[in-house]
Structures are given as structure tokens and as C-alpha cells.
Scaffold this active site. Structure first.
Site, PDB file in Angstrom:
ATOM      1  N   SER A 251      34.160 -28.152 -13.413  1.00  0.00           N
ATOM      2  CA  SER A 251      34.139 -27.352 -12.190  1.00  0.00           C
ATOM      3  C   SER A 251      33.958 -28.296 -10.996  1.00  0.00           C
ATOM      4  O   SER A 251      34.425 -29.430 -11.029  1.00  0.00           O
ATOM      5  CB  SER A 251      33.027 -26.298 -12.273  1.00  0.00           C
ATOM      6  OG  SER A 251      33.132 -25.385 -11.205  1.00  0.00           O
TER       7      SER A 251
ATOM      8  N   LYS B 277      37.010 -22.549  -8.409  1.00  0.00           N
ATOM      9  CA  LYS B 277      35.852 -23.256  -8.960  1.00  0.00           C
ATOM     10  C   LYS B 277      34.638 -22.328  -9.061  1.00  0.00           C
ATOM     11  O   LYS B 277      33.838 -22.429 -10.006  1.00  0.00           O
ATOM     12  CB  LYS B 277      35.528 -24.476  -8.100  1.00  0.00           C
ATOM     13  CG  LYS B 277      36.618 -25.541  -8.093  1.00  0.00           C
ATOM     14  CD  LYS B 277      36.742 -26.239  -9.429  1.00  0.00           C
ATOM     15  CE  LYS B 277      38.032 -25.996 -10.142  1.00  0.00           C
ATOM     16  NZ  LYS B 277      38.170 -26.744 -11.409  1.00  0.00           N
TER      17      LYS B 277
ATOM     18  N   TYR C  47      41.218 -23.130  -3.907  1.00  0.00           N
ATOM     19  CA  TYR C  47      40.621 -24.052  -4.879  1.00  0.00           C
ATOM     20  C   TYR C  47      39.120 -23.778  -5.010  1.00  0.00           C
ATOM     21  O   TYR C  47      38.570 -23.729  -6.118  1.00  0.00           O
ATOM     22  CB  TYR C  47      40.857 -25.502  -4.455  1.00  0.00           C
ATOM     23  CG  TYR C  47      40.261 -26.519  -5.389  1.00  0.00           C
ATOM     24  CD1 TYR C  47      40.829 -26.749  -6.649  1.00  0.00           C
ATOM     25  CD2 TYR C  47      39.128 -27.246  -5.035  1.00  0.00           C
ATOM     26  CE1 TYR C  47      40.278 -27.687  -7.518  1.00  0.00           C
ATOM     27  CE2 TYR C  47      38.572 -28.173  -5.898  1.00  0.00           C
ATOM     28  CZ  TYR C  47      39.154 -28.390  -7.142  1.00  0.00           C
ATOM     29  OH  TYR C  47      38.603 -29.312  -8.003  1.00  0.00           O
TER      30      TYR C  47
END
Length: 351
Positions: free
Chosen positions: A185, A222, A218
Site C-alpha cells: 500500500s 491505496k 491513486y
């Protein structure tokens, strides 16, 4: 005048704490050099032909893993990565210990074919490092879902859940195994207010092209990794299968590294380029974090690893609000995964 409707989930982020931890790590800490042996163990690393995945695989080969499976989109590039590892680790000469397998997480059929091959061809799987991911400025739907969401979230967790029984079987049959499922992550999860969760259908919202922007998406991907991992661990708690023979499931943050995550034919944002130049750690150092998490103690179960230690996720995730957000994310994700692999949850005792 009509009242403005309040959002169901009002998420507040606390950047000061997150930035303090980030800069301390980048400027003053270096991830420890991995020394734990992987002798006799089989490890899968996705996205292993370049960047962090390649460096993690190099360490795993150096640490005497019996088999390192490089899961890659392009087999030719995977074979090149294999040669690079063999040429660089001079203390060992065992080319048969590295295998290159095709895996394209944009494709559900490729993801399921990979997992079936792992189930049937590998006698054991001791660690899975789910590193494959994308960060792109281009909006695109793949199999009906926005591509960053498809790769980083949906098929990452499809692969995680399909491989869990194999990890559990390895623990049951091999006394020397301490299976790990590690999802790569990022600290980027701290940066999003996750406004998309306030829509009735999360994934429909993520599919809207006008709502797409590279870095915000993005960051959301995550965060979704963090929430889904935590909910998975919470739901497995109390399952006799996993309580007696636990598979350690954790997240890992490699920090800001030189890597090939952004692959578009355009320059990254100026701030990103400056940060890379001033404070990014090397790809090899970032790769260390992946290996450390894949060998981390049981205290890392359900945790977010950074620099080889547990680190807090964003504060709101630990609250009652976080629990409700986490549950909604899980309940809207699982039907998609079940449609792709019927019986997926029951196979891990969650049906």
C-alpha cells in the site's frame, strides 16, 4: 431555503501527523537490510519485473528462497528480470529457483488462471507479496471498471482471497512455514477525504470519467487497500481455521522511492519530481520493506508496516466512522469479487 444535505460520512484528515511521520522516515530512517532466511520457502511477488517488486525478488533469492515466482504482465520482461537477479546475486547459483509466470491484473481471467496454476503446480506457498499496481493520468474502463481501481483494488483482492486457502494449506502441511499475505500500500492513503464513499454506489462513482484525476484516484486506491485488508482480518477473527493456523495478513508502505510506478509518456508533476530528487529512497531500499513485511512477526497481522515496524494508518480509520466506512467498502466490493469467482468467500470461511 432547503437545507444542504450532510454527507453520510464526513472524513477529516490530519496531515500534520502524517507528514511528520513521512519526513522522519524519508530523511532519517533507512529500512533494515533483510537477513531472515527464506530457506525451503516458496514466495510469489507480483509486478516483479521492475521497481520494488524486482528488488524484493532479488532479496528473496539472496535469502535462499527455494522458489521465487516472478508474476509479470510480459514474460519477456520477466525473463530479463530473472537474468538480472541471477547476475547480481553472485553468492548463489540456482537459476531453477526463479520462475517467471504471466499475470495481468487488468484481466480477471489472467488473475484467476494465475491463482489456479499456483494452486495446482506449487506444493507450498509461504508468502505472497501483492505489489502490482498502476498510477496513470489516463482514464480507461477495463472489464467495466476504471483501470486503477481494477488493478490496484479489485483484482488485487481477488488474487489475495483466491490464494488464501493455499497459504492456509501450506501452514497446515509444513511445520516450518509461517505464511504471509502482504499487500503493498502507501502513505498516500492519508491524503484523501474519500468523498466518493458518500455516493450510493462507490464503484459507479469511481467509473465516472469526469470525476477522475490521477493522484486523487491513486490515493483512493491505496485507502481502499487499507480498508479492505483491515475488514478482511476483522472478519477472519474467530474463524477456527485461521485462529489455529494463522496466515499473517499485513500491509506494507515502502515509502517514496525511485520506481517505475508512473509509466505514462509524460513527466510526473513538478512537486513529485522535486520530492523524488530530494528525499526519495532507492528502489532497493524500498524493496527491503516488502521483504521485511513478508517475514514480519505475528504482531504485524492486520497492521500497516513501514521501515520494518507497525505504523498507524490515518486516524479516522480507527474511529466508529472508520468502522462504518470500512463495512460499506467491503459490502460493495465483495459482490464484484464473488461474481468473478463464485464461492470465493466460503472457501476462506466467510461465506
Amino acid at each position: 431555503m432547503a437545507k444542504t444535505q450532510q454527507p453520510e460520512f464526513h472524513i477529516q484528515i490530519h496531515l500534520r501527523a502524517a507528514l511528520g511521520t513521512f519526513f522522519k522516515s524519508q530523511l532519517f530512517l533507512t529500512p533494515p537490510y533483510p537477513v531472515a532466511t527464506f530457506t525451503g520457502k516458496t514466495v510469489i511477488v507480483t509486478g516483479a519485473n521492475t521497481g520494488l517488486g524486482l528488488e524484493a525478488a532479488r532479496h528473496l533469492y539472496r535469502l535462499n528462497a527455494a522458489k521465487v515466482v516472478l508474476a509479470v504482465r510480459t514474460v519477456f520482461k520477466g525473463e530479463t528480470a530473472k537474468e538480472d537477479i541471477l547476475n547480481s546475486v553472485t553468492a548463489r547459483n540456482d537459476p531453477n529457483a526463479i520462475e517467471v509466470w504471466p499475470l495481468d491484473q487488468a484481466s480477471t481471467s489472467s488473475t484467476l488462471a494465475f491463482s489456479e496454476r499456483a494452486r495446482t503446480e506449487l506444493s507450498r506457498v509461504d508468502a505472497v507479496v501483492l505489489n502490482a499496481g498502476i498510477n496513470t493520468k489516463h482514464f480507461q474502463l477495463v472489464e467495466g471498471y476504471e483501470q486503477v481501481t481494477q488493478v490496484n483494488v479489485l483484482n488485487t483482492f481477488l488474487l489475495a482471497l483466491v490464494l488464501l486457502p493455499k497459504l492456509l494449506d501450506t501452514k497446515t502441511r509444513f511445520a516450518d512455514s509461517s505464511p504471509h499475505l502482504t499487500i503493498v500500500s502507501s502513505e498516500a492513503h492519508h491524503l484523501t477525504k474519500f468523498e466518493e464513499i458518500n455516493t450510493p454506489n462507490l464503484y459507479e462513482k469511481l467509473n465516472e470519467e469526469q470525476a477522475y484525476s490521477q493522484q486523487p484516484r491513486y490515493q483512493v486506491s491505496k485507502l481502499l487497500e487499507v480498508l479492505l485488508t483491515r475488514e478482511l482480518v476483522a472478519r477472519l477473527k474467530g474463524n477456527p481455521k485461521f485462529d489455529m493456523d494463522p496466515v499473517i495478513i499485513n500491509l506494507v508502505n515502502p515509502g517514496l522511492c525511485w520506481s517505475s510506478l508512473i509509466r505514462d509518456d509524460v513527466k510526473p508533476p513538478v512537486l513529485f519530481r522535486v520530492a523524488n530528487k530530494l528525499i526519495a529512497r532507492t528502489t532497493e531500499q524500498g524493496g527491503r520493506c516488502l521483504v521485511l513485511a513478508a517475514a514480519a512477526p505475528e504482531s504485524s497481522h492486520g497492521e500497516f508496516q513501514s521501515d520494518g515496524k507497525n505504523q498507524d494508518v490515518e486516524a479516522w480509520i480507527y474511529t466508529e466512522l472508520g468502522g462504518r466506512v470500512q463495512k460499506k467498502v467491503w459490502e460493495q466490493t465483495v459482490p464484484i469479487l464473488e461474481a468473478r469467482k463464485p464461492g470465493l468467500l466460503s472457501a476462506v470461511g466467510l461465506g
